[in-house]
Design a protein around this motif. Structure first.
Motif, PDB file in Angstrom:
ATOM      1  N   SER A  64       1.046  -1.469  -0.149  1.00 48.40           N
ATOM      2  CA  SER A  64      -0.119   0.411   0.016  1.00 48.40           C
ATOM      3  C   SER A  64       0.845   1.130  -0.151  1.00 48.40           C
ATOM      4  O   SER A  64       0.242   2.349  -0.421  1.00 48.40           O
ATOM      5  CB  SER A  64      -0.695  -0.119   1.564  1.00 48.40           C
ATOM      6  OG  SER A  64       0.099   0.101   2.456  1.00 48.40           O
ATOM      7  N   MET A  65       2.600   1.001   0.449  1.00 50.08           N
ATOM      8  CA  MET A  65       3.130   2.181  -0.256  1.00 50.08           C
ATOM      9  C   MET A  65       2.076   3.248   1.525  1.00 50.08           C
ATOM     10  O   MET A  65       3.381   4.279   1.321  1.00 50.08           O
ATOM     11  CB  MET A  65       3.081   2.742  -0.644  1.00 50.08           C
ATOM     12  CG  MET A  65       3.624   2.256  -1.909  1.00 50.08           C
ATOM     13  SD  MET A  65       5.455   1.168  -1.767  1.00 50.08           S
ATOM     14  CE  MET A  65       6.185   2.846  -1.325  1.00 50.08           C
ATOM     15  N   THR A  66       1.583   2.654   2.709  1.00 48.04           N
ATOM     16  CA  THR A  66       1.741   3.521   4.034  1.00 48.04           C
ATOM     17  C   THR A  66       2.228   2.900   4.825  1.00 48.04           C
ATOM     18  O   THR A  66       2.336   1.323   5.217  1.00 48.04           O
ATOM     19  CB  THR A  66      -0.004   3.676   3.842  1.00 48.04           C
ATOM     20  OG1 THR A  66      -0.523   2.393   4.373  1.00 48.04           O
ATOM     21  CG2 THR A  66      -0.280   4.249   2.755  1.00 48.04           C
ATOM     22  N   ILE A  67       3.147   3.932   5.934  1.00 47.71           N
ATOM     23  CA  ILE A  67       2.997   3.448   7.125  1.00 47.71           C
ATOM     24  C   ILE A  67       2.383   3.461   8.352  1.00 47.71           C
ATOM     25  O   ILE A  67       1.834   5.004   8.282  1.00 47.71           O
ATOM     26  CB  ILE A  67       4.504   3.868   7.720  1.00 47.71           C
ATOM     27  CG1 ILE A  67       5.610   2.539   7.205  1.00 47.71           C
ATOM     28  CG2 ILE A  67       4.778   3.266   9.381  1.00 47.71           C
ATOM     29  CD1 ILE A  67       6.392   2.882   6.942  1.00 47.71           C
ATOM     30  N   GLY A  68       1.505   2.501   9.177  1.00 46.98           N
ATOM     31  CA  GLY A  68       0.963   3.392  10.330  1.00 46.98           C
ATOM     32  C   GLY A  68       1.734   3.864  11.331  1.00 46.98           C
ATOM     33  O   GLY A  68       2.709   3.350  12.080  1.00 46.98           O
ATOM     34  N   GLY A  92      11.514  10.530   0.698  1.00 45.35           N
ATOM     35  CA  GLY A  92      12.341   9.746  -0.157  1.00 45.35           C
ATOM     36  C   GLY A  92      12.037   8.597  -0.635  1.00 45.35           C
ATOM     37  O   GLY A  92      12.241   8.131  -1.661  1.00 45.35           O
ATOM     38  N   SER A  93      11.304   7.511   0.602  1.00 49.67           N
ATOM     39  CA  SER A  93      11.507   5.857   0.129  1.00 49.67           C
ATOM     40  C   SER A  93       9.668   6.137  -0.384  1.00 49.67           C
ATOM     41  O   SER A  93       9.627   4.951  -1.001  1.00 49.67           O
ATOM     42  CB  SER A  93      11.261   6.064   1.642  1.00 49.67           C
ATOM     43  OG  SER A  93       9.986   6.394   2.450  1.00 49.67           O
ATOM     44  N   GLY A  94       9.134   6.915  -0.705  1.00 50.07           N
ATOM     45  CA  GLY A  94       7.864   6.239  -1.443  1.00 50.07           C
ATOM     46  C   GLY A  94       6.828   5.868   0.248  1.00 50.07           C
ATOM     47  O   GLY A  94       5.565   6.202  -0.618  1.00 50.07           O
ATOM     48  N   TYR A  95       7.158   6.316   0.578  1.00 46.07           N
ATOM     49  CA  TYR A  95       6.389   5.521   1.834  1.00 46.07           C
ATOM     50  C   TYR A  95       4.966   7.333   2.129  1.00 46.07           C
ATOM     51  O   TYR A  95       5.713   7.720   2.461  1.00 46.07           O
ATOM     52  CB  TYR A  95       6.438   4.901   2.768  1.00 46.07           C
ATOM     53  CG  TYR A  95       6.722   3.758   2.788  1.00 46.07           C
ATOM     54  CD1 TYR A  95       6.147   2.386   3.034  1.00 46.07           C
ATOM     55  CD2 TYR A  95       8.383   3.071   2.293  1.00 46.07           C
ATOM     56  CE1 TYR A  95       6.343   0.864   2.796  1.00 46.07           C
ATOM     57  CE2 TYR A  95       8.537   1.883   1.746  1.00 46.07           C
ATOM     58  CZ  TYR A  95       7.307   0.981   2.359  1.00 46.07           C
ATOM     59  OH  TYR A  95       7.167  -0.165   1.421  1.00 46.07           O
ATOM     60  N   GLN A  96       4.113   6.823   2.304  1.00 50.97           N
ATOM     61  CA  GLN A  96       3.038   8.089   3.696  1.00 50.97           C
ATOM     62  C   GLN A  96       3.106   7.784   4.374  1.00 50.97           C
ATOM     63  O   GLN A  96       2.944   6.063   4.867  1.00 50.97           O
ATOM     64  CB  GLN A  96       1.876   8.011   1.925  1.00 50.97           C
ATOM     65  CG  GLN A  96       1.632   8.842   1.257  1.00 50.97           C
ATOM     66  CD  GLN A  96       2.838  10.248   1.083  1.00 50.97           C
ATOM     67  OE1 GLN A  96       2.345  11.079   1.949  1.00 50.97           O
ATOM     68  NE2 GLN A  96       4.528  10.223   0.739  1.00 50.97           N
ATOM     69  N   LEU A  97       2.443   8.244   5.896  1.00 50.85           N
ATOM     70  CA  LEU A  97       1.828   7.880   7.165  1.00 50.85           C
ATOM     71  C   LEU A  97       0.754   7.667   7.370  1.00 50.85           C
ATOM     72  O   LEU A  97       0.068   9.038   7.095  1.00 50.85           O
ATOM     73  CB  LEU A  97       3.444   9.351   7.876  1.00 50.85           C
ATOM     74  CG  LEU A  97       3.739   8.579   9.448  1.00 50.85           C
ATOM     75  CD1 LEU A  97       4.338   7.182   9.193  1.00 50.85           C
ATOM     76  CD2 LEU A  97       4.135   9.655   9.834  1.00 50.85           C
ATOM     77  N   GLU A 120      -4.266  -1.641   5.721  1.00 50.60           N
ATOM     78  CA  GLU A 120      -3.403  -2.708   4.535  1.00 50.60           C
ATOM     79  C   GLU A 120      -1.664  -1.859   4.290  1.00 50.60           C
ATOM     80  O   GLU A 120      -1.422  -1.669   3.411  1.00 50.60           O
ATOM     81  CB  GLU A 120      -3.865  -3.167   3.651  1.00 50.60           C
ATOM     82  CG  GLU A 120      -4.874  -3.704   3.227  1.00 50.60           C
ATOM     83  CD  GLU A 120      -5.329  -5.567   3.224  1.00 50.60           C
ATOM     84  OE1 GLU A 120      -3.215  -5.859   3.504  1.00 50.60           O
ATOM     85  OE2 GLU A 120      -5.790  -6.252   3.545  1.00 50.60           O
ATOM     86  N   VAL A 121      -1.803  -1.086   6.204  1.00 41.91           N
ATOM     87  CA  VAL A 121      -0.691  -0.200   6.047  1.00 41.91           C
ATOM     88  C   VAL A 121       0.483  -1.256   6.028  1.00 41.91           C
ATOM     89  O   VAL A 121      -0.132  -2.738   6.410  1.00 41.91           O
ATOM     90  CB  VAL A 121      -0.119   0.308   7.514  1.00 41.91           C
ATOM     91  CG1 VAL A 121      -0.947   1.090   7.207  1.00 41.91           C
ATOM     92  CG2 VAL A 121      -0.320  -0.685   8.580  1.00 41.91           C
ATOM     93  N   ASP A 122       1.693  -1.432   5.400  1.00 41.63           N
ATOM     94  CA  ASP A 122       3.280  -2.346   5.577  1.00 41.63           C
ATOM     95  C   ASP A 122       4.133  -2.304   6.806  1.00 41.63           C
ATOM     96  O   ASP A 122       4.382  -3.204   6.858  1.00 41.63           O
ATOM     97  CB  ASP A 122       4.201  -1.848   4.445  1.00 41.63           C
ATOM     98  CG  ASP A 122       2.887  -1.459   2.859  1.00 41.63           C
ATOM     99  OD1 ASP A 122       2.118  -2.288   2.602  1.00 41.63           O
ATOM    100  OD2 ASP A 122       3.122  -0.613   2.083  1.00 41.63           O
ATOM    101  N   GLY A 123       3.470  -1.527   7.386  1.00 39.62           N
ATOM    102  CA  GLY A 123       3.974  -1.625   8.837  1.00 39.62           C
ATOM    103  C   GLY A 123       3.286  -0.506   9.999  1.00 39.62           C
ATOM    104  O   GLY A 123       2.905   0.340   9.255  1.00 39.62           O
ATOM    105  N   GLY A 144       2.263 -11.057   9.581  1.00 45.27           N
ATOM    106  CA  GLY A 144       3.358 -10.178   9.204  1.00 45.27           C
ATOM    107  C   GLY A 144       3.551  -9.471   8.884  1.00 45.27           C
ATOM    108  O   GLY A 144       4.250  -8.911   8.378  1.00 45.27           O
ATOM    109  N   LEU A 145       2.558  -8.160   9.665  1.00 46.61           N
ATOM    110  CA  LEU A 145       2.527  -6.849   9.750  1.00 46.61           C
ATOM    111  C   LEU A 145       4.413  -7.158  10.981  1.00 46.61           C
ATOM    112  O   LEU A 145       3.993  -6.961  11.537  1.00 46.61           O
ATOM    113  CB  LEU A 145       1.938  -6.133  10.300  1.00 46.61           C
ATOM    114  CG  LEU A 145       1.484  -4.664   9.970  1.00 46.61           C
ATOM    115  CD1 LEU A 145       1.318  -4.449   8.566  1.00 46.61           C
ATOM    116  CD2 LEU A 145       0.544  -4.389  10.408  1.00 46.61           C
ATOM    117  N   PRO A 146       5.155  -5.961   9.929  1.00 46.17           N
ATOM    118  CA  PRO A 146       6.601  -5.537  10.708  1.00 46.17           C
ATOM    119  C   PRO A 146       6.091  -3.882  11.693  1.00 46.17           C
ATOM    120  O   PRO A 146       5.045  -3.712  11.350  1.00 46.17           O
ATOM    121  CB  PRO A 146       7.194  -4.945   9.546  1.00 46.17           C
ATOM    122  CG  PRO A 146       6.784  -5.549   8.542  1.00 46.17           C
ATOM    123  CD  PRO A 146       5.449  -5.278   8.856  1.00 46.17           C
ATOM    124  N   VAL A 147       6.568  -4.505  12.969  1.00 40.30           N
ATOM    125  CA  VAL A 147       6.090  -3.052  14.006  1.00 40.30           C
ATOM    126  C   VAL A 147       7.432  -2.916  14.990  1.00 40.30           C
ATOM    127  O   VAL A 147       8.559  -3.853  15.341  1.00 40.30           O
ATOM    128  CB  VAL A 147       5.518  -3.850  15.258  1.00 40.30           C
ATOM    129  CG1 VAL A 147       5.091  -3.510  16.209  1.00 40.30           C
ATOM    130  CG2 VAL A 147       4.079  -4.790  14.688  1.00 40.30           C
TER     131      VAL A 147
END
Length: 362
Positions: A64-68, A92-97, A120-123, A144-147
């Motif tokens: 999803s290119m998002t991080i919670g 610059g990583s492409g991820y949105q918060l 569906e955040v990626d982490g 499998g969600l990294p924390v």
């Protein structure tokens, strides 16, 4: 009006004089390419104004290119600075918060984590009431969600960005002891639900014991006492010979100064006060606050860097705690009276002091 044509990766490849697959590898940073080809592709993309569709990249990679990011409060500048640090590291990583706050409520923590996972955040980057007891957080990890944690002391199974709360609190006790304070107290708003507060008290208590000082009183406040100087003054007055207070955060330390004035006491001559966090407003007071100064922005950056490495499949280990400093301020001095030979009295200190029920009934 002339319609705007969409620039595609095919256009970039044509401009750079290479194949589409090569252009994709360069722009995705997903494979080898010579320095000369890489420069041609990047120049062509920049000149044409090309950018990947975030949606398309996410669909292609199953991300999803998002991080919670979950914090207790954005009103507290400590957490706001940490979130800014996270944002800086993700630049610059492409991820949105995606940001959520829980107001220090355990149920709200779990609801926020469930909501972020459903998006569906990626982490996840998390500061919460009790991560070690959160079934929702553990369930997200099992999926499998990294924390990555912020501010929490190390917890089995989680990586965290933090300062050593125990050692920082020992430094506070040393400062008090070196000036001759014997009757001290630790002031906390959410002691039972905050591992940070508990570890700070443990370090403070351990150093007092190591120096043969009386055990510090533990004062656990409710919201009303913390936010009502008159109630806080009543609690402090009940502690008798108290000469020094270690507050678990700077906001409480500032509240103590107001309560002391209501009691007719002078800070630091009648009552010394040390806080924790080093928020900027503490410098601006008439008597600048003595405090343990941390680096919330650095904590946020480290938590985000750890999460990025986890999402890249790298082997990650717990990093050492980030440094802290003692800021002397102007709220720390020798006690006015240093003759404290009455330690035999059985009334000092109370192990846990809470007047919430009495105050509400009275």
């Amino acid at each position: 009006m002339e319609s705007r044509l969409k620039v595609t990766i095919k256009d970039v490849a044509r401009e750079a004089g290479c194949g589409i697959a090569t252009a994709s590898r360069v722009l995705n940073n997903s494979g080898p390419a010579s320095a000369e080809v890489r420069e041609r592709v990047e120049t062509a993309a920049r000149d044409l104004g090309f950018s990947f569709s975030a949606i398309g990249r996410a669909l292609q990679g199953g991300r999803s290119m998002t991080i919670g990011c979950l914090v207790p409060s954005l009103a507290n500048p400590v957490f706001a600075e940490a979130v800014q640090g996270v944002q800086d590291a993700l630049s610059g990583s492409g991820y949105q918060l995606l940001i959520a706050s829980s107001n220090y409520d355990g149920d709200a923590d779990n609801e926020a984590i469930a909501t972020l996972a459903a998006k569906e955040v990626d982490g996840l980057i998390v500061t919460m009431v009790a991560p070690e007891r959160s079934a929702t957080l553990k369930q997200a990890r099992r999926r499998g969600l990294p924390v990555s944690l912020m501010f929490h002391d190390p917890i089995d199974g989680f990586l965290t960005a933090h300062v050593d709360n125990f050692q920082a609190a020992r430094e506070v006790a040393r400062r008090f002891a070196d000036l001759g304070h014997r009757h001290t107290a630790f002031l906390s708003l959410r002691f039972s639900s905050s591992d940070r507060s508990r570890n700070r008290y443990a370090g403070f208590h351990a150093e007092c014991r190591a120096r043969d000082l009386p055990d510090p009183a533990l004062i656990e406040l409710g919201e009303a006492e913390a936010n009502t100087p008159e109630l806080l003054a009543e609690i402090l007055a009940s502690l008798g010979e108290l000469t020094a207070i270690f507050a678990s955060n700077d906001f409480l330390a500032i509240a103590v100064q107001k309560a002391a004035r209501l009691m007719g006491k002078s800070v630091p001559h009648d009552l010394s006060v040390i806080g924790f966090d080093g928020i900027e407003i503490g410098r601006l007071l008439d008597a600048p606050l003595a405090t343990i100064e941390t680096a919330p922005n650095a904590i946020g950056r480290q938590a985000a860097q750890t999460l990025l490495e986890m999402m890249q499949g790298k082997a990650c280990m717990q990093r050492p705690p980030l440094p802290f400093d003692f800021r002397a301020g102007a709220t720390l001095a020798r006690p006015r009276t240093e003759s404290c030979d009455d330690d035999q009295g059985a009334t000092w200190p109370p192990s846990v002091h809470s007047l919430k029920t009495d105050l509400k009934q009275g």
